[in-house]
Design an enzyme around this catalytic site. Structure first.
Site, mmCIF file in Angstrom:
data_model
loop_
_atom_site.group_PDB
_atom_site.id
_atom_site.type_symbol
_atom_site.label_atom_id
_atom_site.label_comp_id
_atom_site.label_asym_id
_atom_site.label_seq_id
_atom_site.Cartn_x
_atom_site.Cartn_y
_atom_site.Cartn_z
ATOM 1 N N HIS A 61 -0.777 10.964 -2.151
ATOM 2 C CA HIS A 61 -1.904 10.597 -1.685
ATOM 3 C C HIS A 61 -2.910 11.702 -1.355
ATOM 4 O O HIS A 61 -4.010 11.711 -1.904
ATOM 5 C CB HIS A 61 -1.883 9.676 -0.423
ATOM 6 C CG HIS A 61 -3.413 9.151 0.150
ATOM 7 N ND1 HIS A 61 -3.887 10.085 1.008
ATOM 8 C CD2 HIS A 61 -4.276 8.184 -0.146
ATOM 9 C CE1 HIS A 61 -4.913 9.467 1.275
ATOM 10 N NE2 HIS A 61 -5.052 8.455 0.669
ATOM 11 N N LYS A 67 -7.107 9.461 -7.825
ATOM 12 C CA LYS A 67 -7.897 10.012 -6.901
ATOM 13 C C LYS A 67 -9.067 10.674 -7.153
ATOM 14 O O LYS A 67 -9.049 11.285 -8.186
ATOM 15 C CB LYS A 67 -7.009 11.099 -6.119
ATOM 16 C CG LYS A 67 -5.674 10.381 -5.527
ATOM 17 C CD LYS A 67 -6.009 9.008 -4.544
ATOM 18 C CE LYS A 67 -6.567 9.428 -3.255
ATOM 19 N NZ LYS A 67 -6.841 7.883 -2.405
ATOM 20 N N ASP A 99 0.169 -2.215 4.465
ATOM 21 C CA ASP A 99 1.192 -1.246 4.704
ATOM 22 C C ASP A 99 2.581 -1.984 5.213
ATOM 23 O O ASP A 99 3.478 -1.564 5.264
ATOM 24 C CB ASP A 99 0.732 -0.257 5.791
ATOM 25 C CG ASP A 99 -0.244 0.789 5.818
ATOM 26 O OD1 ASP A 99 -0.369 1.075 4.323
ATOM 27 O OD2 ASP A 99 -1.046 1.161 6.426
ATOM 28 N N ASP A 103 -0.909 6.225 -5.559
ATOM 29 C CA ASP A 103 -2.239 7.415 -5.869
ATOM 30 C C ASP A 103 -1.798 8.454 -6.629
ATOM 31 O O ASP A 103 -0.503 8.954 -6.781
ATOM 32 C CB ASP A 103 -2.581 8.016 -4.491
ATOM 33 C CG ASP A 103 -2.880 6.961 -3.458
ATOM 34 O OD1 ASP A 103 -3.809 6.520 -3.257
ATOM 35 O OD2 ASP A 103 -1.906 6.643 -2.424
ATOM 36 N N GLU A 149 0.605 -0.515 -4.766
ATOM 37 C CA GLU A 149 -0.424 0.396 -4.940
ATOM 38 C C GLU A 149 0.119 1.936 -4.805
ATOM 39 O O GLU A 149 0.951 2.058 -3.805
ATOM 40 C CB GLU A 149 -1.624 0.127 -3.863
ATOM 41 C CG GLU A 149 -2.824 0.747 -4.081
ATOM 42 C CD GLU A 149 -2.757 2.209 -3.211
ATOM 43 O OE1 GLU A 149 -3.817 2.868 -3.512
ATOM 44 O OE2 GLU A 149 -1.947 2.753 -2.357
ATOM 45 N N HIS A 191 0.954 -1.247 0.042
ATOM 46 C CA HIS A 191 -0.070 -0.134 -0.012
ATOM 47 C C HIS A 191 0.859 1.114 0.040
ATOM 48 O O HIS A 191 1.601 1.368 0.887
ATOM 49 C CB HIS A 191 -0.928 -0.125 1.277
ATOM 50 C CG HIS A 191 -1.954 1.200 1.413
ATOM 51 N ND1 HIS A 191 -1.989 1.772 2.469
ATOM 52 C CD2 HIS A 191 -2.835 1.484 0.350
ATOM 53 C CE1 HIS A 191 -2.760 2.759 2.199
ATOM 54 N NE2 HIS A 191 -3.399 2.661 0.941
ATOM 55 N N ARG A 192 0.545 2.108 -0.787
ATOM 56 C CA ARG A 192 1.556 3.517 -1.172
ATOM 57 C C ARG A 192 3.082 3.094 -1.226
ATOM 58 O O ARG A 192 3.775 3.818 -0.667
ATOM 59 C CB ARG A 192 1.174 4.362 0.011
ATOM 60 C CG ARG A 192 -0.394 4.764 0.066
ATOM 61 C CD ARG A 192 -0.522 6.031 0.952
ATOM 62 N NE ARG A 192 -1.917 5.808 1.289
ATOM 63 C CZ ARG A 192 -2.531 6.505 2.013
ATOM 64 N NH1 ARG A 192 -1.892 7.459 2.896
ATOM 65 N NH2 ARG A 192 -3.940 6.441 2.675
ATOM 66 N N GLU A 201 -4.032 4.204 -8.345
ATOM 67 C CA GLU A 201 -5.575 4.783 -7.895
ATOM 68 C C GLU A 201 -5.361 6.048 -8.286
ATOM 69 O O GLU A 201 -4.926 6.948 -7.998
ATOM 70 C CB GLU A 201 -5.526 4.506 -6.262
ATOM 71 C CG GLU A 201 -6.765 5.197 -5.906
ATOM 72 C CD GLU A 201 -7.203 5.343 -4.527
ATOM 73 O OE1 GLU A 201 -6.221 4.976 -3.660
ATOM 74 O OE2 GLU A 201 -7.953 6.191 -4.181
#
Ligand code: G3P
Ligand code: CA
Length: 256
Positions: free
Chosen positions: A60, A121, A244, A47, A45, A18-19, A119
């Site tokens: 993000h 946003k 995470d 953003d 992943e 995640h991120r 992703e």
């Protein structure tokens, strides 16, 4: 690199960083993405949104305050202004000098070694879909880099997904949800031929997983950061978890 949509990718649950590797590296930075690859994730992943000069930026929040040494809205800054900021020192001084990346830089770094979940946003959504709308720029970039098959494009904003689904060569697409999926939403996911559903792990039930599987979607809940939640999700039949803590997640999954 395999096509993300090949069925033979799913021998074991995917760990999705995640991120990048958010628990131990500054989120959405090159150092974090590289660390996630070293940890062995199947996919990262990240953003994206647009800068003032309409470049695709990996960050993000819609403001700079939390994850850089700058202030104000990302959309008010040019790429050159964003590149002057430090996106790592807020997390730990060891990471000072990390920049806010452009999507293009991240894709070059990854270089098809793993899959990437981009992703879009919701704040970047433009209902009039101008020629340089973010969804069009992202797909053009993936085409130019010959990376349509190794990327997944996801969003909470269904309008993005509807636009992408009717493009000539759509990549894999995913819906992100903070709510359980209604029958209408499940039907929409199936009819748009989406690849996956990314629910908040708090709303996942075995019934929801089964119904998404029945219309052909994989299920990847976010953000699963404890052993107990990871096991609960796997017991419900999900296809992977967005976390995470990628290295811990491998232990949770393989040492049950
Ligand atoms: O992709 C799922 C997850 O990243 C969505 O929430 O706020 O972390 O972008 P957020
Ligand atoms: Ca995200």
């Amino acid at each position: 690199m395999k096509n993300i949509q090949s069925d033979d990718n799913f021998g074991s649950p995917w760990i999705v960083g995640h991120r990048g590797y958010r628990a131990r590296y500054p989120e959405n930075t090159l150092v974090g993405f590289e660390a996630a690859i070293s940890a062995g994730v199947a996919m990262i992943e990240l953003d994206v949104m647009l800068s003032r000069d309409r470049r695709i930026i990996v960050i993000h929040d819609s403001t700079l305050d939390r994850t850089t040494n700058g202030f104000g809205d990302v959309a008010d800054k040019t790429l050159a202004e964003l590149k002057m900021l430090d996106a790592g020192g807020w997390f730990d001084s060891r990471f000072s000098g990390q920049q806010v990346p452009e999507l293009s830089e991240v894709l070059d770094l990854i270089d098809r070694r793993i899959f990437v979940n981009i992703e879009l946003k919701s704040t970047a959504y433009e209902p009039d879909h101008p020629p340089d709308a973010i969804e069009k720029q992202v797909i053009e970039l993936l085409k130019r880099k010959n990376m349509l098959e190794s990327n997944l494009v996801s969003s909470f904003e269904a309008g993005f997904l509807e636009q992408i689904a009717v493009m000539a060569q759509p990549p894999a697409i995913a819906l992100i949800s903070d709510e359980p999926a209604s029958g209408d939403v499940i039907g929409m996911c199936g009819s748009l031929n989406l690849f996956s559903w990314h629910p908040n792990y708090r709303v996942v039930t075995e019934d929801q997983v089964n119904r998404m599987h029945a219309v052909g979607l994989k299920v990847f809940p976010f953000t699963v950061n404890t052993r107990a939640d990871a096991i609960k999700m796997l017991d419900m039949g999900v296809d992977g978890i967005i976390t995470d803590e990628p290295e811990l997640a491998f232990n949770w999954i393989h040492k049950q």
